[in-house]
Write a protein that holds these residues in place. Structure first.
Motif, PDB file in Angstrom:
ATOM      1  N   ASP A  33       0.854  -1.180   0.000  1.00 18.33           N
ATOM      2  CA  ASP A  33       0.000   0.000   0.000  1.00 18.33           C
ATOM      3  C   ASP A  33       0.897   1.241   0.000  1.00 18.33           C
ATOM      4  O   ASP A  33       1.706   1.418   0.924  1.00 18.33           O
ATOM      5  CB  ASP A  33      -0.891  -0.005   1.246  1.00 18.33           C
ATOM      6  CG  ASP A  33      -1.879   1.146   1.267  1.00 18.33           C
ATOM      7  OD1 ASP A  33      -1.781   2.029   0.395  1.00 18.33           O
ATOM      8  OD2 ASP A  33      -2.754   1.155   2.150  1.00 18.33           O
ATOM      9  N   PRO A  34       0.793   2.131  -1.013  1.00 21.12           N
ATOM     10  CA  PRO A  34       1.651   3.331  -1.038  1.00 21.12           C
ATOM     11  C   PRO A  34       1.515   4.182   0.219  1.00 21.12           C
ATOM     12  O   PRO A  34       2.512   4.739   0.702  1.00 21.12           O
ATOM     13  CB  PRO A  34       1.155   4.086  -2.281  1.00 21.12           C
ATOM     14  CG  PRO A  34       0.590   3.032  -3.165  1.00 21.12           C
ATOM     15  CD  PRO A  34      -0.018   2.027  -2.236  1.00 21.12           C
ATOM     16  N   ALA A  35       0.304   4.293   0.749  1.00 23.95           N
ATOM     17  CA  ALA A  35       0.123   5.091   1.965  1.00 23.95           C
ATOM     18  C   ALA A  35       0.845   4.449   3.146  1.00 23.95           C
ATOM     19  O   ALA A  35       1.503   5.130   3.940  1.00 23.95           O
ATOM     20  CB  ALA A  35      -1.374   5.229   2.264  1.00 23.95           C
ATOM     21  N   GLU A  36       0.747   3.133   3.243  1.00 24.43           N
ATOM     22  CA  GLU A  36       1.450   2.424   4.320  1.00 24.43           C
ATOM     23  C   GLU A  36       2.960   2.511   4.134  1.00 24.43           C
ATOM     24  O   GLU A  36       3.717   2.638   5.108  1.00 24.43           O
ATOM     25  CB  GLU A  36       1.003   0.971   4.358  1.00 24.43           C
ATOM     26  CG  GLU A  36       1.563   0.190   5.535  1.00 24.43           C
ATOM     27  CD  GLU A  36       1.019  -1.221   5.595  1.00 24.43           C
ATOM     28  OE1 GLU A  36       1.514  -2.014   6.432  1.00 24.43           O
ATOM     29  OE2 GLU A  36       0.105  -1.542   4.800  1.00 24.43           O
ATOM     30  N   ALA A  37       3.414   2.438   2.874  1.00 21.92           N
ATOM     31  CA  ALA A  37       4.846   2.560   2.599  1.00 21.92           C
ATOM     32  C   ALA A  37       5.358   3.934   3.012  1.00 21.92           C
ATOM     33  O   ALA A  37       6.457   4.060   3.568  1.00 21.92           O
ATOM     34  CB  ALA A  37       5.119   2.318   1.116  1.00 21.92           C
ATOM     35  N   TYR A  38       4.565   4.966   2.750  1.00 21.33           N
ATOM     36  CA  TYR A  38       4.957   6.321   3.142  1.00 21.33           C
ATOM     37  C   TYR A  38       5.077   6.435   4.658  1.00 21.33           C
ATOM     38  O   TYR A  38       6.053   6.973   5.187  1.00 21.33           O
ATOM     39  CB  TYR A  38       3.942   7.330   2.611  1.00 21.33           C
ATOM     40  CG  TYR A  38       4.153   8.732   3.131  1.00 21.33           C
ATOM     41  CD1 TYR A  38       5.081   9.575   2.529  1.00 21.33           C
ATOM     42  CD2 TYR A  38       3.439   9.208   4.236  1.00 21.33           C
ATOM     43  CE1 TYR A  38       5.294  10.855   3.017  1.00 21.33           C
ATOM     44  CE2 TYR A  38       3.645  10.483   4.725  1.00 21.33           C
ATOM     45  CZ  TYR A  38       4.573  11.305   4.109  1.00 21.33           C
ATOM     46  OH  TYR A  38       4.793  12.566   4.586  1.00 21.33           O
ATOM     47  N   LEU A  39       4.089   5.928   5.365  1.00 19.88           N
ATOM     48  CA  LEU A  39       4.105   6.029   6.829  1.00 19.88           C
ATOM     49  C   LEU A  39       5.252   5.223   7.426  1.00 19.88           C
ATOM     50  O   LEU A  39       5.883   5.655   8.394  1.00 19.88           O
ATOM     51  CB  LEU A  39       2.766   5.543   7.389  1.00 19.88           C
ATOM     52  CG  LEU A  39       1.547   6.405   7.027  1.00 19.88           C
ATOM     53  CD1 LEU A  39       0.275   5.732   7.496  1.00 19.88           C
ATOM     54  CD2 LEU A  39       1.672   7.798   7.640  1.00 19.88           C
ATOM     55  N   THR A  40       5.534   4.071   6.826  1.00 24.31           N
ATOM     56  CA  THR A  40       6.646   3.251   7.319  1.00 24.31           C
ATOM     57  C   THR A  40       7.970   3.972   7.131  1.00 24.31           C
ATOM     58  O   THR A  40       8.829   3.965   8.016  1.00 24.31           O
ATOM     59  CB  THR A  40       6.664   1.894   6.592  1.00 24.31           C
ATOM     60  OG1 THR A  40       5.405   1.239   6.793  1.00 24.31           O
ATOM     61  CG2 THR A  40       7.790   1.015   7.119  1.00 24.31           C
TER      62      THR A  40
END
Length: 314
Positions: A33-40
Motif C-alpha cells: 500500500d503506497p500510503a502504508e509505505a509512506y508512513l513506514t
C-alpha cells in the motif's frame, strides 16, 4: 532529415504512455500500500485513521482511471510528487543526482571506445596473431566476470592493499578511476568482438579487392572504407549501452557508493518510494528512446543509403 526526426519524436509518445501504464498497473497490483509505505518510511505507526487520511491525500481513494490521468498530467509538467523517504520533491532529488551518473556514464563510454576500437582493428588486421589472442582473452574475461566482483577486486588491490585510489565517493578524478574501469571492461569485451567480426566480414567484400587492385594503400582501405562500414554495429551497441548507463549503473554505484541516479533508485525500491520509482521508469523510457534516435541519426549521417532504403520500403 527534419521529417524523419519529427516522426521519431512523435513515436516517443506511445512508448512513454505504455511504460507509465505498465508501471502504474504494477504498483497497484503490488500488495504494498503506497500510503502504508509512506508512513513506514516516515516512521509513523500506520493506524487505520492515518492510513485513510494518507490515501485521501495521495488520491488513492479515487477511481484508477482518474489516478492514472492525474499521474500523466503531473508527469507532463515534470512533477513527480514528493519522496516518501526524504519528503522533498522527487524531480529536485533526481536533478541533484543525474550529473554524477552522466559523468560516470560518459567517462566509461569514452574509455571503452578508446580501448576497444584500436584493439578491434588490430585483432582483425592481425588475425590469429598474439594481439588477436590477447583481445579475445580480454573479451572472454570481460564478458564473464560479474561487475560487482570486479569492483570489489579492484577496490581490494588498488585501495586497500596499495592505497593508490579512494574506496568510495565522488569529487576528484581519482574517484572516477575504479568505477570507470569496472563499467568499461564488459563494454570493451563486447565492442572489441563486434568490431573485429564486422571488420573481418567487410575485408572479404568485393570492394576491398577492387580497391587493392587499383593500388590503394592498405591503411587507406582499412580506415577510409572498411572501418566506416564495419563500425556501424559498434555505434548501435554504444547507443544502446549509453541509455543503460544514463539510467543508472546500479551495481557499480552501490559498490563504490557513487551518489548517482541508480543508487537513488535502489534505495527507493527498498523503501517502497513509489514517486521515485515512477520517475525512474519515465526517465529511463525517455533516455532509451533519445539514445536510439541519436544512434539512428549518426548511422544515417555515415550511410545515407539508410534513408533511401526507408523511402523505398514505404
Amino acid at each position: 532529415m527534419i521529417r524523419y526526426i519529427g516522426k521519431r519524436m512523435i513515436s516517443i509518445i506511445p512508448i512513454v504512455f505504455v511504460a507509465t501504464l505498465v508501471t502504474f498497473a504494477l504498483i497497484h497490483i503490488s500488495p504494498v500500500d503506497p500510503a502504508e509505505a509512506y508512513l513506514t518510511a516516515a516512521h509513523i505507526y500506520p493506524t487505520p485513521e492515518v492510513l485513510e487520511q494518507k490515501r485521501h491525500e495521495f488520491g488513492l481513494d479515487q477511481p484508477l482511471l482518474t489516478q492514472y490521468l492525474d499521474t500523466i498530467k503531473r508527469m507532463a509538467k515534470m512533477d513527480f510528487g514528493t519522496s516518501y523517504l526524504t519528503n522533498k520533491p522527487v524531480w529536485d532529488e533526481v536533478k541533484s543526482r543525474l550529473p554524477a551518473t552522466v559523468e560516470l556514464a560518459l567517462w566509461s563510454m569514452l574509455f571503452s571506445a578508446l580501448v576497444s576500437i584500436p584493439l578491434g582493428i588490430l585483432a582483425a588486421v592481425y588475425k590469429n596473431s598474439w594481439i588477436d589472442r590477447v583481445s579475445r582473452g580480454i573479451s572472454y574475461f570481460g564478458a564473464s566476470i560479474p561487475q560487482f566482483w570486479l569492483g570489489y577486486l579492484l577496490m581490494f588491490f588498488f585501495s586497500v592493499k596499495l592505497d593508490w585510489l579512494p574506496v568510495e565517493g565522488r569529487g576528484t578524478w581519482e574517484n572516477l578511476v575504479l568505477p570507470t574501469i569496472t563499467l568499461s571492461l564488459v563494454l570493451i569485451a563486447v565492442y572489441t568482438r563486434l568490431l573485429r567480426s564486422s571488420m573481418l566480414e567487410q575485408m572479404q567484400e568485393t570492394y576491398v579487392q577492387y580497391a587493392r587492385t587499383r593500388g590503394l594503400r592498405e591503411r587507406s582501405i582499412l580506415l577510409k572504407h572498411v572501418l566506416k562500414i564495419a563500425i556501424s554495429p559498434l555505434i548501435t551497441g554504444m547507443g544502446m549501452n549509453l541509455g543503460k548507463l544514463l539510467t543508472g549503473t546500479i551495481i557499480v554505484e552501490q559498490v563504490f557508493s557513487w551518489p548517482g541516479f541508480g543508487r537513488y533508485f535502489v534505495d527507493a525500491i527498498f523503501n517502497r518510494d513509489i514517486p521515485v520509482i515512477q520517475c525512474y521508469v519515465f526517465l529511463a523510457a525517455c533516455l532509451f528512446i533519445v539514445c536510439n534516435l541519436l544512434v539512428d541519426l549518426v548511422q544515417l549521417y555515415m550511410d545515407p543509403r539508410i534513408s533511401t532504403k526507408g523511402r523505398a520500403e514505404q
